[in-house]
Design a protein around this motif. Structure first.
Motif, PDB file in Angstrom:
ATOM      1  N   GLN A  62      48.974  35.029  41.760  1.00 18.26           N
ATOM      2  CA  GLN A  62      50.091  35.777  41.187  1.00 18.26           C
ATOM      3  C   GLN A  62      49.565  36.628  40.030  1.00 18.26           C
ATOM      4  N   ALA A  63      48.775  37.612  40.388  1.00 16.81           N
ATOM      5  CA  ALA A  63      48.175  38.502  39.385  1.00 16.81           C
ATOM      6  C   ALA A  63      47.809  39.806  40.074  1.00 16.81           C
ATOM      7  N   SER A  64      47.678  40.840  39.285  1.00 11.82           N
ATOM      8  CA  SER A  64      47.280  42.141  39.833  1.00 11.82           C
ATOM      9  C   SER A  64      45.775  42.140  40.104  1.00 11.82           C
ATOM     10  N   PRO A  65      45.304  43.057  40.967  1.00 14.17           N
ATOM     11  CA  PRO A  65      43.861  43.172  41.165  1.00 14.17           C
ATOM     12  C   PRO A  65      43.111  43.416  39.847  1.00 14.17           C
ATOM     13  N   SER A  66      43.690  44.243  38.965  1.00 11.02           N
ATOM     14  CA  SER A  66      43.009  44.524  37.700  1.00 11.02           C
ATOM     15  C   SER A  66      42.917  43.271  36.824  1.00 11.02           C
ATOM     16  N   SER A  67      43.958  42.438  36.828  1.00 13.56           N
ATOM     17  CA  SER A  67      43.913  41.199  36.036  1.00 13.56           C
ATOM     18  C   SER A  67      42.830  40.251  36.546  1.00 13.56           C
ATOM     19  N   LEU A  68      42.746  40.089  37.869  1.00 18.14           N
ATOM     20  CA  LEU A  68      41.719  39.212  38.448  1.00 18.14           C
ATOM     21  C   LEU A  68      40.322  39.761  38.182  1.00 18.14           C
ATOM     22  N   TYR A  69      40.141  41.042  38.448  1.00 22.25           N
ATOM     23  CA  TYR A  69      38.842  41.696  38.258  1.00 22.25           C
ATOM     24  C   TYR A  69      38.388  41.559  36.801  1.00 22.25           C
ATOM     25  N   ASN A  70      39.285  41.892  35.882  1.00 25.88           N
ATOM     26  CA  ASN A  70      38.936  41.835  34.456  1.00 25.88           C
ATOM     27  C   ASN A  70      38.645  40.411  33.997  1.00 25.88           C
ATOM     28  N   ALA A  71      39.414  39.434  34.491  1.00 27.81           N
ATOM     29  CA  ALA A  71      39.188  38.046  34.105  1.00 27.81           C
ATOM     30  C   ALA A  71      37.828  37.558  34.612  1.00 27.81           C
ATOM     31  N   TRP A  72      37.450  37.969  35.822  1.00 25.21           N
ATOM     32  CA  TRP A  72      36.169  37.537  36.384  1.00 25.21           C
ATOM     33  C   TRP A  72      35.002  38.025  35.525  1.00 25.21           C
ATOM     34  N   LEU A  73      35.138  39.229  34.963  1.00 23.34           N
ATOM     35  CA  LEU A  73      34.049  39.834  34.193  1.00 23.34           C
ATOM     36  C   LEU A  73      34.198  39.675  32.682  1.00 23.34           C
ATOM     37  N   SER A  74      35.123  38.849  32.246  1.00 21.38           N
ATOM     38  CA  SER A  74      35.322  38.595  30.819  1.00 21.38           C
ATOM     39  C   SER A  74      34.820  37.190  30.500  1.00 21.38           C
ATOM     40  N   SER A  75      33.886  37.088  29.569  1.00 21.47           N
ATOM     41  CA  SER A  75      33.364  35.768  29.206  1.00 21.47           C
ATOM     42  C   SER A  75      34.486  34.819  28.798  1.00 21.47           C
ATOM     43  N   SER A  76      35.384  35.280  27.928  1.00 21.67           N
ATOM     44  CA  SER A  76      36.438  34.392  27.428  1.00 21.67           C
ATOM     45  C   SER A  76      37.460  34.054  28.505  1.00 21.67           C
ATOM     46  N   GLU A  77      37.896  35.040  29.291  1.00 26.70           N
ATOM     47  CA  GLU A  77      38.891  34.761  30.328  1.00 26.70           C
ATOM     48  C   GLU A  77      38.314  33.950  31.479  1.00 26.70           C
ATOM     49  N   HIS A  78      37.088  34.236  31.898  1.00 27.86           N
ATOM     50  CA  HIS A  78      36.442  33.463  32.960  1.00 27.86           C
ATOM     51  C   HIS A  78      36.360  31.999  32.528  1.00 27.86           C
ATOM     52  N   THR A  79      35.995  31.773  31.260  1.00 24.57           N
ATOM     53  CA  THR A  79      35.924  30.419  30.714  1.00 24.57           C
ATOM     54  C   THR A  79      37.290  29.752  30.757  1.00 24.57           C
ATOM     55  N   LYS A  80      38.327  30.472  30.323  1.00 26.98           N
ATOM     56  CA  LYS A  80      39.678  29.896  30.296  1.00 26.98           C
ATOM     57  C   LYS A  80      40.202  29.614  31.702  1.00 26.98           C
ATOM     58  N   MET A  81      39.951  30.509  32.661  1.00 28.58           N
ATOM     59  CA  MET A  81      40.542  30.332  33.992  1.00 28.58           C
ATOM     60  C   MET A  81      39.831  29.266  34.813  1.00 28.58           C
ATOM     61  N   THR A  82      38.567  28.935  34.480  1.00 28.62           N
ATOM     62  CA  THR A  82      37.857  27.911  35.255  1.00 28.62           C
ATOM     63  C   THR A  82      37.670  26.607  34.493  1.00 28.62           C
ATOM     64  N   GLY A  83      37.629  26.678  33.173  1.00 32.51           N
ATOM     65  CA  GLY A  83      37.376  25.481  32.385  1.00 32.51           C
ATOM     66  C   GLY A  83      35.899  25.247  32.109  1.00 32.51           C
ATOM     67  N   GLY A  84      35.017  26.074  32.682  1.00 36.13           N
ATOM     68  CA  GLY A  84      33.580  25.987  32.408  1.00 36.13           C
ATOM     69  C   GLY A  84      33.138  27.216  31.650  1.00 36.13           C
ATOM     70  N   GLU A  85      32.288  27.032  30.648  1.00 38.47           N
ATOM     71  CA  GLU A  85      31.892  28.170  29.811  1.00 38.47           C
ATOM     72  C   GLU A  85      31.150  29.223  30.622  1.00 38.47           C
ATOM     73  N   ALA A  86      31.518  30.492  30.380  1.00 36.20           N
ATOM     74  CA  ALA A  86      30.896  31.631  31.055  1.00 36.20           C
ATOM     75  C   ALA A  86      30.474  32.672  30.032  1.00 36.20           C
ATOM     76  N   VAL A  87      29.360  33.330  30.298  1.00 34.32           N
ATOM     77  CA  VAL A  87      28.901  34.477  29.518  1.00 34.32           C
ATOM     78  C   VAL A  87      28.581  35.556  30.547  1.00 34.32           C
ATOM     79  N   ILE A  88      29.389  36.626  30.541  1.00 34.59           N
ATOM     80  CA  ILE A  88      29.318  37.620  31.618  1.00 34.59           C
ATOM     81  C   ILE A  88      29.273  39.030  31.042  1.00 34.59           C
ATOM     82  N   GLY A  89      28.320  39.812  31.525  1.00 35.72           N
ATOM     83  CA  GLY A  89      28.266  41.222  31.174  1.00 35.72           C
ATOM     84  C   GLY A  89      29.196  42.005  32.094  1.00 35.72           C
ATOM     85  N   GLN A  90      29.563  43.206  31.701  1.00 33.35           N
ATOM     86  CA  GLN A  90      30.541  43.984  32.450  1.00 33.35           C
ATOM     87  C   GLN A  90      29.965  45.231  33.105  1.00 33.35           C
ATOM     88  N   LYS A  91      28.622  45.328  33.151  1.00 37.94           N
ATOM     89  CA  LYS A  91      27.982  46.494  33.755  1.00 37.94           C
ATOM     90  C   LYS A  91      27.049  46.062  34.872  1.00 37.94           C
TER      91      LYS A  91
END
Length: 127
Positions: A10-39
């Motif tokens: 229940q999210a837009s493509p942009s919300s999912l895409y941005n969360a996948w490539l955001s260190s803080s959001e990826h961490t929040k949505m999975t529960g495991g710490e992530a560090v992700i670049g966006q390029k």
């Protein structure tokens, strides 16, 4: 070995895409710490360093392609390839996950994607 999984959120493509490539959001949505670049060319880690890789192709809000490996891979194993496609649907987005270039034991990652990504993401985006 390869497989394809689909899940609707229940999210837009942009919300999912941005969360996948955001260190803080990826961490929040999975529960495991992530560090992700966006390029393209940026490296990433997820699940507290268990997963590592590199962004290979980024088409904003449509597609992410990453090299992908876990600490369980043998050093001699090539990186696997992860392709994520985001298809807008009524009431949300279907995420199509294609995981390829895995060893014959790679089938075990199906359960990992469902339990460690799709289930927590459904709760995160269903809020």
């Amino acid at each position: 070995m390869h497989f394809t999984l689909k899940a609707k959120f229940q999210a837009s493509p942009s919300s999912l895409y941005n969360a996948w490539l955001s260190s803080s959001e990826h961490t929040k949505m999975t529960g495991g710490e992530a560090v992700i670049g966006q390029k393209v060319g940026d490296k990433f880690t997820a699940w507290d360093g268990y997963i590592t890789g590199t962004n290979l192709e980024l088409k904003p809000f449509n597609k992410i392609v990453q090299s992908w490996r876990t600490s369980d891979f043998d050093q001699s194993d090539e990186d696997s390839l992860l392709e994520l496609e985001f298809e807008e649907q009524a009431g949300g987005t279907t995420l199509i996950l294609k995981h390829s270039n895995l060893s014959k034991e790679g089938e075990r990652y199906i359960q990992g994607w469902e339990e460690n990504y799709f289930e927590p993401m459904a709760l995160y985006f269903g809020r």
